[in-house]
Design an enzyme around this catalytic site. Structure first.
Site, short mmCIF file in Angstrom:
data_model
loop_
_atom_site.label_atom_id
_atom_site.label_comp_id
_atom_site.label_asym_id
_atom_site.label_seq_id
_atom_site.Cartn_x
_atom_site.Cartn_y
_atom_site.Cartn_z
N TRP A 103 0.82 -1.21 0.00
CA TRP A 103 0.00 0.00 0.00
C TRP A 103 0.85 1.25 0.00
O TRP A 103 0.56 2.21 -0.73
CB TRP A 103 -1.02 -0.02 1.14
CG TRP A 103 -2.05 -1.08 0.88
CD1 TRP A 103 -2.22 -2.26 1.56
CD2 TRP A 103 -3.03 -1.10 -0.19
NE1 TRP A 103 -3.22 -2.99 0.99
CE2 TRP A 103 -3.74 -2.32 -0.07
CE3 TRP A 103 -3.34 -0.22 -1.21
CZ2 TRP A 103 -4.76 -2.66 -0.97
CZ3 TRP A 103 -4.36 -0.56 -2.10
CH2 TRP A 103 -5.06 -1.76 -1.97
N ASP A 175 -1.31 6.71 6.17
CA ASP A 175 -2.45 5.92 5.72
C ASP A 175 -2.78 4.96 6.86
O ASP A 175 -1.99 4.06 7.16
CB ASP A 175 -2.05 5.15 4.45
CG ASP A 175 -3.13 4.18 3.97
OD1 ASP A 175 -4.18 4.06 4.63
OD2 ASP A 175 -2.91 3.54 2.91
N LYS A 199 -12.70 -1.33 6.99
CA LYS A 199 -12.05 -2.37 7.78
C LYS A 199 -12.54 -2.31 9.22
O LYS A 199 -13.14 -3.25 9.72
CB LYS A 199 -10.53 -2.25 7.69
CG LYS A 199 -10.03 -2.60 6.29
CD LYS A 199 -9.09 -1.59 5.78
CE LYS A 199 -8.77 -1.65 4.30
NZ LYS A 199 -8.75 -2.91 3.61
N1 PMP Z 1 -4.32 1.54 2.06
C1 PMP Z 1 -4.45 0.43 2.82
C2 PMP Z 1 -3.55 0.25 3.99
C3 PMP Z 1 -5.42 -0.52 2.48
O1 PMP Z 1 -5.56 -1.63 3.21
C4 PMP Z 1 -6.26 -0.30 1.37
C5 PMP Z 1 -7.37 -1.25 0.99
N2 PMP Z 1 -7.19 -2.57 1.22
C6 PMP Z 1 -6.06 0.85 0.62
C7 PMP Z 1 -5.11 1.76 1.00
C8 PMP Z 1 -6.91 1.14 -0.58
O2 PMP Z 1 -8.15 1.47 -0.11
P1 PMP Z 1 -9.43 1.67 -1.07
O3 PMP Z 1 -9.73 0.34 -1.66
O4 PMP Z 1 -10.45 2.13 -0.10
O5 PMP Z 1 -9.07 2.69 -2.07
#
Ligand code: PMP
Length: 364
Positions: A103, A175, A199
């Protein structure tokens, strides 16, 4: 209750049963309004009371001061990968990224379009099993901000404390999508925190941004109106039609977390669940293995592999028969992953570890 599974999905993920029941009881006719929340005008007094309470409860939970704005946005954390640099740097500003997993790597790659990001540490060569020691970070003093992913959902790597940005502006950006509201956080250490809701705090479709007020109002001129924090802050997240029902659900979760005693209590429960699972893995004589360095193992996402990897399919299938679902690891890393967010009850983890011990006894 017995008609529900234990859902170990990484997100969208399990929600608290009492929150779902409350939403169910209010679905058809929200508190005598004669409508569901889905049918309300976002500018009517009913919805205004919902969004204001959600914000105020979140402020209480995380101790967010009036120096920060709380925004309820759309587009997921992925949209914030672009919105963050667009709002808080010029397109030739240098920015530091710590890459502890997929991520933060995605965040870095998106930022390349809007500023000059630099990866100052990457865990890739060690398969994303570590967080760097902060003394070893070669921060650029000219960087506009330092970006981290507080919990890498896929790799199960979590920051237990935070680096101090020694860039000129002293801005730390995180994040927190997958550990948001799972423990107390000193928000004052951050310039900006963002998190997708799906989450720990609600359904997908809501992204929470907590941003220090002095960072609002200098977006790059090409910033789309929907990504401009100033627009959303000035309009209390009601510039356009927000994800009303999702915000309502997040509000119910915030209320529930406060009723549990706040994030200090929530963290205690999360630690207990995670300890139980990691101990089972570590005490399995190598039958199960978690590759993540012990000091930075995530309380939320627990990746593990089987020594006999050919048994993984059977593990997942057998667990499914016992109503434990979504245990397959992310396609990029394989193995298994149990996501044990706030709403996963201790009973779910107890059932999982009992199953793991049985499975080991059968196959050792
Ligand atoms: N950052 C993290 C730490 C994530 O776990 C996720 C989604 N699994 C995202 C960003 C992306 O999020 P989204 O699908 O809501 O764009």
């Amino acid at each position: 209750s017995s008609d529900r599974v234990f859902n170990f999905a990484a997100g969208p993920a399990t929600l608290p049963e009492n929150v779902l029941r409350k939403a169910q009881s209010e679905l058809y006719n929200w508190r005598g309004s004669g409508m569901s929340v889905m049918e309300m005008s976002h500018r009517g007094k009913e919805f205004l009371s919902i969004i204001q309470k959600a914000e105020s409860d979140l402020r209480t939970l995380l101790g967010i001061s009036s120096e920060y704005s709380v925004l309820f946005l759309q587009g997921g954390a992925t949209t914030q990968f672009a919105a963050v640099p667009l709002n808080i740097c010029k397109n030739d500003d240098a920015v530091d990224y710590v890459v502890t997993g997929s991520w933060s790597d995605k965040a870095f790659k998106e930022a390349q379009k809007y500023c000059k990001p630099n990866v100052i540490w990457s865990g890739k060569s060690e398969k994303y099993t570590k967080v760097p020691s902060f003394d070893d970070l070669k921060q650029n003093p000219e960087a506009r901000f330092l970006h981290i992913c507080a919990n890498e959902t896929i790799h199960g790597v979590e920051f237990k404390n935070y680096p101090t940005p020694n860039n000129q502006s002293g801005i730390l950006v995180a994040d927190m999508s997958s550990n948001f509201c799972s423990k107390p956080v000193d928000v004052s250490k951050f310039g900006l925190i963002y998190a997708g809701a799906q989450k720990n705090v609600g359904p997908s479709g809501v992204t929470v941004v907590i941003v220090r007020n002095d960072l609002i109002g200098n977006a790059q001129s090409s910033t789309p109106v929907m990504l401009d924090y100033k627009i959303h802050a000035e309009n209390n997240s009601l510039y356009n039609t927000p994800p009303c029902y999702g915000i309502y659900m997040c509000g119910l979760v915030f209320e529930d977390l406060l009723e549990q005693g706040g994030l200090v209590e929530v963290e205690k429960k999360n630690k207990k669940k995670a300890e139980l699972l990691y101990n089972t893995i570590d005490e399995s004589n190598g039958f199960f293995r978690c590759p993540v360095e012990k000091s930075v193992r995530s309380l939320m996402n627990v990746p593990f592999t089987l020594e006999k990897s050919e048994l993984e399919g059977e593990f997942i299938k057998e667990a499914g028969k016992e109503n434990m679902v979504q245990l397959k690891g992310h396609r990029s890393v394989g193995g298994m992953r149990a996501s044990i967010y706030n709403a996963m009850p201790l009973a779910g983890v107890e059932k999982l570890v009992a199953f793991m011990k049985d499975f080991q006894a059968k196959h050792a």
